[in-house]
Design a protein around this motif. Structure first.
Motif, PDB file in Angstrom:
ATOM      1  N   VAL A 119      21.473  29.967  20.359  1.00 34.26           N
ATOM      2  CA  VAL A 119      21.647  31.098  19.446  1.00 34.26           C
ATOM      3  C   VAL A 119      22.997  31.762  19.699  1.00 34.26           C
ATOM      4  N   GLN A 120      23.333  31.967  20.985  1.00 35.02           N
ATOM      5  CA  GLN A 120      24.594  32.616  21.342  1.00 35.02           C
ATOM      6  C   GLN A 120      25.803  31.738  20.996  1.00 35.02           C
ATOM      7  N   ALA A 121      25.658  30.426  21.128  1.00 33.71           N
ATOM      8  CA  ALA A 121      26.805  29.527  21.005  1.00 33.71           C
ATOM      9  C   ALA A 121      27.193  29.216  19.564  1.00 33.71           C
ATOM     10  N   GLY A 122      26.290  29.402  18.631  1.00 34.55           N
ATOM     11  CA  GLY A 122      26.625  29.178  17.227  1.00 34.55           C
ATOM     12  C   GLY A 122      27.058  27.753  16.944  1.00 34.55           C
ATOM     13  N   SER A 123      28.240  27.566  16.360  1.00 32.96           N
ATOM     14  CA  SER A 123      28.704  26.258  15.907  1.00 32.96           C
ATOM     15  C   SER A 123      29.024  25.292  17.042  1.00 32.96           C
ATOM     16  N   ARG A 124      29.005  25.753  18.278  1.00 33.18           N
ATOM     17  CA  ARG A 124      29.252  24.847  19.402  1.00 33.18           C
ATOM     18  C   ARG A 124      28.047  23.956  19.691  1.00 33.18           C
ATOM     19  N   VAL A 125      26.915  24.224  19.033  1.00 34.69           N
ATOM     20  CA  VAL A 125      25.694  23.436  19.223  1.00 34.69           C
ATOM     21  C   VAL A 125      25.301  22.802  17.896  1.00 34.69           C
ATOM     22  N   ALA A 126      25.097  21.465  17.917  1.00 35.00           N
ATOM     23  CA  ALA A 126      24.745  20.728  16.703  1.00 35.00           C
ATOM     24  C   ALA A 126      23.238  20.560  16.539  1.00 35.00           C
ATOM     25  N   ALA A 127      22.494  20.555  17.649  1.00 31.35           N
ATOM     26  CA  ALA A 127      21.045  20.382  17.614  1.00 31.35           C
ATOM     27  C   ALA A 127      20.487  20.808  18.967  1.00 31.35           C
ATOM     28  N   VAL A 128      19.174  21.013  19.018  1.00 25.32           N
ATOM     29  CA  VAL A 128      18.519  21.508  20.230  1.00 25.32           C
ATOM     30  C   VAL A 128      17.303  20.644  20.532  1.00 25.32           C
ATOM     31  N   VAL A 129      17.130  20.327  21.825  1.00 25.71           N
ATOM     32  CA  VAL A 129      15.944  19.597  22.285  1.00 25.71           C
ATOM     33  C   VAL A 129      15.191  20.480  23.267  1.00 25.71           C
ATOM     34  N   LEU A 130      13.913  20.702  23.002  1.00 25.97           N
ATOM     35  CA  LEU A 130      13.040  21.477  23.882  1.00 25.97           C
ATOM     36  C   LEU A 130      11.983  20.521  24.440  1.00 25.97           C
ATOM     37  N   ALA A 131      12.215  20.051  25.670  1.00 24.36           N
ATOM     38  CA  ALA A 131      11.315  19.093  26.308  1.00 24.36           C
ATOM     39  C   ALA A 131      10.382  19.834  27.255  1.00 24.36           C
ATOM     40  N   SER A 132       9.090  19.750  27.032  1.00 23.51           N
ATOM     41  CA  SER A 132       8.084  20.485  27.813  1.00 23.51           C
ATOM     42  C   SER A 132       8.388  21.979  27.814  1.00 23.51           C
ATOM     43  N   PRO A 133       8.453  22.605  26.629  1.00 24.28           N
ATOM     44  CA  PRO A 133       8.865  24.017  26.573  1.00 24.28           C
ATOM     45  C   PRO A 133       7.892  24.944  27.295  1.00 24.28           C
ATOM     46  N   THR A 134       8.432  26.065  27.765  1.00 28.74           N
ATOM     47  CA  THR A 134       7.669  27.105  28.454  1.00 28.74           C
ATOM     48  C   THR A 134       8.067  28.464  27.888  1.00 28.74           C
ATOM     49  N   VAL A 135       7.341  29.530  28.169  1.00 28.29           N
ATOM     50  CA  VAL A 135       6.057  29.551  28.854  1.00 28.29           C
ATOM     51  C   VAL A 135       4.987  29.741  27.777  1.00 28.29           C
ATOM     52  N   ALA A 136       4.064  28.807  27.677  1.00 29.04           N
ATOM     53  CA  ALA A 136       3.010  28.903  26.680  1.00 29.04           C
ATOM     54  C   ALA A 136       2.030  30.016  27.045  1.00 29.04           C
ATOM     55  N   PRO A 137       1.380  30.646  26.063  1.00 29.55           N
ATOM     56  CA  PRO A 137       0.398  31.696  26.357  1.00 29.55           C
ATOM     57  C   PRO A 137      -0.690  31.253  27.328  1.00 29.55           C
ATOM     58  N   ILE A 138      -1.057  29.963  27.299  1.00 30.37           N
ATOM     59  CA  ILE A 138      -2.092  29.460  28.194  1.00 30.37           C
ATOM     60  C   ILE A 138      -1.672  29.567  29.660  1.00 30.37           C
ATOM     61  N   ALA A 139      -0.363  29.687  29.926  1.00 30.28           N
ATOM     62  CA  ALA A 139       0.159  29.756  31.298  1.00 30.28           C
ATOM     63  C   ALA A 139       0.708  31.138  31.640  1.00 30.28           C
ATOM     64  N   ARG A 140       0.289  32.167  30.934  1.00 28.13           N
ATOM     65  CA  ARG A 140       0.670  33.542  31.244  1.00 28.13           C
ATOM     66  C   ARG A 140      -0.593  34.324  31.615  1.00 28.13           C
ATOM     67  N   PRO A 141      -0.529  35.242  32.582  1.00 28.20           N
ATOM     68  CA  PRO A 141       0.573  35.630  33.455  1.00 28.20           C
ATOM     69  C   PRO A 141       0.668  34.711  34.672  1.00 28.20           C
ATOM     70  N   LEU A 142       1.295  35.205  35.788  1.00 32.07           N
ATOM     71  CA  LEU A 142       1.610  34.362  36.936  1.00 32.07           C
ATOM     72  C   LEU A 142       0.404  33.634  37.526  1.00 32.07           C
ATOM     73  N   PRO A 143      -0.742  34.287  37.787  1.00 37.66           N
ATOM     74  CA  PRO A 143      -1.862  33.532  38.363  1.00 37.66           C
ATOM     75  C   PRO A 143      -2.291  32.360  37.490  1.00 37.66           C
ATOM     76  N   ARG A 144      -2.249  32.571  36.197  1.00 38.24           N
ATOM     77  CA  ARG A 144      -2.638  31.488  35.290  1.00 38.24           C
ATOM     78  C   ARG A 144      -1.586  30.377  35.305  1.00 38.24           C
ATOM     79  N   MET A 145      -0.311  30.758  35.419  1.00 37.99           N
ATOM     80  CA  MET A 145       0.742  29.747  35.506  1.00 37.99           C
ATOM     81  C   MET A 145       0.549  28.863  36.734  1.00 37.99           C
ATOM     82  N   LEU A 146       0.251  29.481  37.868  1.00 38.93           N
ATOM     83  CA  LEU A 146       0.053  28.718  39.095  1.00 38.93           C
ATOM     84  C   LEU A 146      -1.149  27.785  38.968  1.00 38.93           C
ATOM     85  N   LEU A 147      -2.219  28.259  38.342  1.00 32.77           N
ATOM     86  CA  LEU A 147      -3.394  27.418  38.135  1.00 32.77           C
ATOM     87  C   LEU A 147      -3.055  26.230  37.246  1.00 32.77           C
TER      88      LEU A 147
END
Length: 256
Positions: A119-147
């Motif tokens: 978002v910050q870089a603008g035209s310097r980025v042609a495409a974006v890859v999000l591999a295993s993105p975080t943090v999903a609601p299922i892993a919030r907050p910290l105790p749930r993330m650790l589990l």
């Protein structure tokens, strides 16, 4: 793959100074005409595990692994950074590297940094890859993330934790806790809709740190997003470094 995991490939190592601290990058491959280079942001305090996956991209373009200030092989951070701060450091690195429009990728917590950096870089980025993105609601907050992290570990191949230990020791308990806290506060769902370039969301089918529905929703939230599921758990790139090469290449060629 051996029991200790895939071997680390040879790479060209560079260090560039940013206002947030010195950043180490490791590059594999050669740039090709009409093919964007790929820049990958490290995961949660760790980077080495991603080098075999970077090498796979290096078969068809030049690919770079960028390590954040204070972690892996980079210098100490000059100040406390949150996710937007790490993203700004990546943008400074892009400016210094002068690569032209790139495919900006992240794995795990690196997806949050990559999304904000794009978002910050603008035209310097042609495409974006999000591999295993975080943090999903299922892993919030910290105790749930650790589990969820422990549950995911049952599906990860041998050798992964051992490969992380040197970089975790370098980060220290305080550094790791800081990273976890700032990434839990960040919402990638707020960054993705602001992306104006093609977005590819990749998720391992056995990833216990997210859900298929949430990852699909991320792709749908992007103005031009696509979702693809691959075999493996959260760190599918360690188990099968080549699994993302074809979809990332397709994205890169479509964005060139």
């Amino acid at each position: 793959m051996t029991e200790d995991g895939p071997p680390l490939p040879d790479a060209l190592e560079r260090h560039r100074d940013t206002s947030a601290g010195r950043i180490r990058s490791r590059s594999v491959g050669e740039p090709g005409p009409g093919v964007p280079e790929v820049v990958l942001v490290q995961g949660m305090a760790v980077a080495d595990y991603l080098m075999p996956a970077v090498a796979e991209l290096g078969r068809w373009t030049r690919a770079h692994l960028v390590e954040l200030p204070g972690f892996a092989g980079s210098g100490q951070a000059t100040r406390k950074l949150d996710v937007p701060g790490y993203a700004a450091a990546v943008v400074e690195w892009l400016d210094a590297a002068q690569l032209g429009p790139v495919v900006l990728a992240g794995h795990s917590s690196g997806t949050q940094v990559a999304a904000r950096a794009a978002v910050q870089a603008g035209s310097r980025v042609a495409a974006v890859v999000l591999a295993s993105p975080t943090v999903a609601p299922i892993a919030r907050p910290l105790p749930r993330m650790l589990l969820r992290w422990r549950l995911d570990g049952r599906h990860e191949p041998p050798g992964l934790t051992e490969s992380h230990l040197p970089e975790w020791r370098r980060a220290g308990v305080r550094g790791l806790l800081h990273l976890v806290r700032v990434h839990l506060r960040d919402r990638i769902e707020e960054s993705v809709p602001a992306l104006t370039v093609p977005v590819l969301v990749l998720r391992g089918a056995d990833d216990r740190l997210s859900t298929r529905e949430w990852a699909r929703g991320l792709a749908a939230a992007a103005p031009s997003g696509r979702y693809q599921e691959v075999p493996g758990a959260h760190t599918f790139l360690w188990a099968d470094p080549g699994s993302w090469s074809a979809p990332v290449r397709q994205l890169a060629l479509g964005a060139s």
